[in-house]
Design a protein around this motif. Structure first.
Motif, PDB file in Angstrom:
ATOM      1  N   VAL A 459       0.826  -1.207   0.000  1.00  7.76           N
ATOM      2  CA  VAL A 459       0.000   0.000   0.000  1.00  7.76           C
ATOM      3  C   VAL A 459       0.862   1.259   0.000  1.00  7.76           C
ATOM      4  CG1 VAL A 459      -1.678   1.344   1.317  1.00  7.76           C
ATOM      5  CG2 VAL A 459      -1.966  -1.133   1.098  1.00  7.76           C
ATOM      6  N   ILE A 460       1.835   1.320   0.897  1.00  5.48           N
ATOM      7  CA  ILE A 460       2.650   2.536   1.017  1.00  5.48           C
ATOM      8  C   ILE A 460       3.433   2.822  -0.262  1.00  5.48           C
ATOM      9  CG2 ILE A 460       4.476   3.673   2.314  1.00  5.48           C
ATOM     10  CD1 ILE A 460       1.787   3.419   3.772  1.00  5.48           C
ATOM     11  N   PRO A 461       4.166   1.834  -0.829  1.00  2.00           N
ATOM     12  CA  PRO A 461       4.872   2.138  -2.083  1.00  2.00           C
ATOM     13  C   PRO A 461       3.941   2.525  -3.224  1.00  2.00           C
ATOM     14  CG  PRO A 461       5.773   0.152  -1.080  1.00  2.00           C
ATOM     15  CD  PRO A 461       4.538   0.496  -0.322  1.00  2.00           C
ATOM     16  N   ARG A 462       2.769   1.909  -3.303  1.00  2.00           N
ATOM     17  CA  ARG A 462       1.846   2.255  -4.394  1.00  2.00           C
ATOM     18  C   ARG A 462       1.273   3.651  -4.200  1.00  2.00           C
ATOM     19  NH1 ARG A 462       4.548  -1.032  -7.115  1.00  2.00           N
ATOM     20  NH2 ARG A 462       4.402  -3.167  -6.358  1.00  2.00           N
ATOM     21  N   LEU A 463       1.025   4.023  -2.936  1.00  2.00           N
ATOM     22  CA  LEU A 463       0.567   5.390  -2.702  1.00  2.00           C
ATOM     23  C   LEU A 463       1.656   6.402  -3.067  1.00  2.00           C
ATOM     24  CD1 LEU A 463      -1.330   5.048   0.705  1.00  2.00           C
ATOM     25  CD2 LEU A 463      -2.325   5.461  -1.549  1.00  2.00           C
ATOM     26  N   MET A 464       2.909   6.001  -2.899  1.00  2.00           N
ATOM     27  CA  MET A 464       4.017   6.896  -3.230  1.00  2.00           C
ATOM     28  C   MET A 464       4.262   6.963  -4.730  1.00  2.00           C
ATOM     29  SD  MET A 464       5.134   8.103  -0.330  1.00  2.00           S
ATOM     30  CE  MET A 464       6.816   8.648  -0.559  1.00  2.00           C
TER      31      MET A 464
END
Length: 669
Positions: A459-464
């Motif tokens: 989730v975090i890398p995709r949001l970034m």
């Protein structure tokens, strides 16, 4: 008559007496004034020719803007090189008739916006099918199936059954992959005396702590069969490698339109069809097909957007397409968290793939590719259709100027070996692709080693990814292609290096650096795609992209191999060496922002200069250069260009006669 055009091009900095500029400005030396007069007359003649229609007036305005950009890159001092650079910019823009037609069609009208929108759904689905393996191979705790005891104790609960038939570790937890050997005792004897002899699981496995159905507990990929999950990565890479070559070659031979349709068909069959596989070997085969379809679509769609759009719209379209790739990864994460079965994940997430059937009727072909393949009428039809959608009209005199290249030649993958400039560009971009691929996947393997929750790592890398790709718009405007690629690759490599040398105890700091490094490398991948597509010629653009993705996959494979070795110094060493080599070679490439796209190998000349230009620059660099030498050099260069243009416009028989007369020393009639 030509003073106004003359002054508009060069300004008052190059004034001569009587040109309408304020007094007090210094005059040119003789050689520069001579060149100045030639450039002014040449420019005024071109202005007169371009005044025939309103469309060509617009074209003249566009190439004047192009000239201003070129002037910014040329020497700013009023020197011989600066004036020559401006004249060459005018000639280059004048010759790009295709860009003028695209301006008449509309730079970013309804047709182009629709073309960009058509990339959204395939990009979302490509990311969905590509990263689905992460969520269908979630870790499981397997326990041996000991239902044999239910024959003597049918009323036993699952906890009582496991307590009687499974051995325990020293900490009291049940051992996985081991069970007590079945005996022919009654239930009271088993409870009273217990079981002592252990063996591996004989009747399969159970997963009492798992709430979701995954590939691991459906096909029992546990207890010595875990290596099968590594085979999935190998099959993915095999499909990636073969798809890069096959679809890159097909797209250059058959066109962007049929290749994209073939890739979308692969997503329908192998992506959505994965939900119906009956064994693990079928799953591997379908993953192989999906990876081929995804890379085929990426290569062809990037090339189609590059060849249809102009200026900043080209980069914005590719950035937007890659942004929806990140949207697809987030869409996958949300579905995987909410759906209880891996088959439902493929069914629900892959259902929109059937909308892609409509692309048969609404997807356009690339007119640049049609021109390079000698299909002039089809190219004109596609351009007229685009103008009609944009509610524009292409003037007939402008459309008639669109002609086939002087020599329609066949191209092959061997040209990457035979053509020196193409070989240089491809080699440099392959080294950059290798470094980017290696660093990206080294970071992904590193964050898995830290034991972070799988949903957090996705989730975090995709949001970034979304802001990282959108930041490329600002980055390209400020630093252009080459500097942006060098800057992002350097910073991403630095983050990768820091993540590898930090101890595992500093978990929070390591995760922060990995996320930041992933943010920068995502931007590097986006710039890398745009830059590579603009460097390669139209006739071999997708084949070249396929070779570059091969290098990217090689970086992934090497990262995969090194991560399994457990040698800490190797990842650090290769991270630094590959990036230093890529950054060094990248400095040898030309800038492509706001420059014309290379169409064929004959037009692929940004990396070289002609022999006459080298002679001219050699003469200019000498301190003892005279006016007469400068005049003769300029005149020889211009006369050779004029002779070449005259001969190219003559019929073949007249051209041969003219060449014979000049060879024999006769004056032309």
């Amino acid at each position: 008559m030509w003073t106004g055009a003359h002054q508009g091009l060069f300004g008052c900095g190059g004034s001569v007496e009587g040109a309408g500029c304020p007094p007090g400005k210094r005059e040119f030396p003789g050689a520069l004034k001579f060149l100045y007069d030639i450039g002014a007359v040449h420019f005024s003649c071109e202005m007169a020719k371009e005044n025939n229609s309103m469309a060509e007036l617009k074209s003249q305005h566009n190439f004047r803007s192009f000239n201003q950009h070129e002037a910014a890159e040329c020497p700013r001092s009023l020197s011989l090189e600066g004036l020559l650079c401006r004249l060459k910019a005018i000639e280059a823009k004048k010759d790009d008739k295709f860009a003028n037609i695209l301006n008449a069609v509309g730079e970013f009208g309804t047709f182009q916006r629709r073309l960009v929108a058509l990339t959204f759904i395939p990009s979302i689905l490509s990311a969905f099918f590509l990263f689905a393996d992460i969520f269908v191979f979630t870790p499981q705790k397997p326990y041996c199936n000991t239902s044999w005891i239910l024959a003597v104790g049918p009323n036993l609960s699952e906890a009582e059954q496991m307590n009687l038939t499974l051995p325990r570790e020293s900490n009291g937890s049940f051992l996985t992959c081991l069970m007590y050997v079945p005996v022919d005792w009654d239930l009271n004897s088993i409870i009273q005396f217990g079981l002592n002899h252990t063996d591996t699981c004989q009747d399969g496995w159970i997963y009492p702590e798992v709430k979701k159905r995954s590939l691991i507990n459906e096909f029992d990929l546990v207890c010595g069969r875990e290596a099968n999950t590594r085979i999935v990565q190998i099959m993915f890479l095999a499909g990636f490698l073969t798809g890069s070559l096959i679809f890159g070659f097909i797209s250059d031979k058959l066109g962007r339109y049929p290749t994209i349709l073939l890739s979308l068909l692969g997503l329908i069959i192998f992506g959505f069809g994965t939900a119906f596989v009956s064994n693990f070997h079928q799953y591997l085969f379908f993953r192989f097909g999906v990876s081929q379809a995804v890379i085929g679509y990426v290569i062809s769609s990037v090339s189609l957007a590059t060849e249809w759009l102009v200026g900043v719209h080209r980069a914005h379209a590719i950035i937007l397409e890659q942004s929806f790739f990140a949207v697809g990864a987030m869409f996958l994460t949300g579905l995987a968290h909410s759906l209880p079965h891996w088959r439902l994940l493929y069914l629900v997430g892959g259902a929109p793939v059937f909308f892609l059937i409509s692309y048969i009727w609404i997807l356009p072909e690339s007119p640049r590719w049609l021109m390079m393949k000698g299909k002039l009428n089809e190219a004109k039809q596609v351009l007229c259709y685009a103008a009609d959608v944009n509610k524009k009209t292409i003037p007939l005199n402008l459309l008639d100027k669109l002609q086939l290249p002087r020599k329609v030649t066949s191209s092959s993958i061997l040209d990457f070996r035979n053509d020196r400039h193409l070989r240089k560009v491809t080699s440099v971009m392959c080294s950059v692709g290798f470094a980017v691929g290696y660093n990206c996947h080294t970071l992904s393997f590193r964050i898995r080693e830290l034991g972070v929750n799988i949903y957090f790592t996705q989730v975090i890398p995709r949001l970034m990814e979304l802001p990282a790709r959108l930041c490329c718009i600002f980055l390209l405007e400020q630093f252009k292609r080459k500097r942006s690629l060098s800057l992002t690759l350097f910073q991403g490599t630095l983050m990768c290096f820091l993540s590898l040398i930090l101890p595992s105890e500093l978990k929070f700091l390591s995760v922060l650096i990995i996320v930041l490094g992933g943010f920068i490398l995502v931007a590097s991948v986006t710039v890398f795609l745009i830059y590579t597509a603009e460097l390669l010629p139209t006739v071999l653009r997708t084949t070249g992209l396929g070779l570059v993705f091969l290098a990217w996959a090689a970086g992934y494979i090497l990262s995969l191999m090194i991560s399994s070795q457990g040698i800490p110094i190797l990842p650090i060493f290769l991270c630094c060496i590959s990036s230093i080599m890529a950054l060094t070679l990248c400095s040898k490439l030309p800038e492509t922002q706001d420059h014309l796209l290379p169409e064929s190998l004959e037009h692929f000349l940004p990396l070289t200069r002609t022999r006459n230009e080298d002679m001219l620059n050699e003469d200019i660099s000498r301190d003892d250069v005279t006016e007469e030498v400068a005049k003769n050099t300029i005149l020889n260069t211009m006369m050779m260009n004029m002779d070449r243009d005259v001969l190219s416009n003559l019929p073949s028989q007249s051209r041969e006669e003219e060449i014979d007369r000049r060879t024999e020393g006769q004056a032309p009639r």
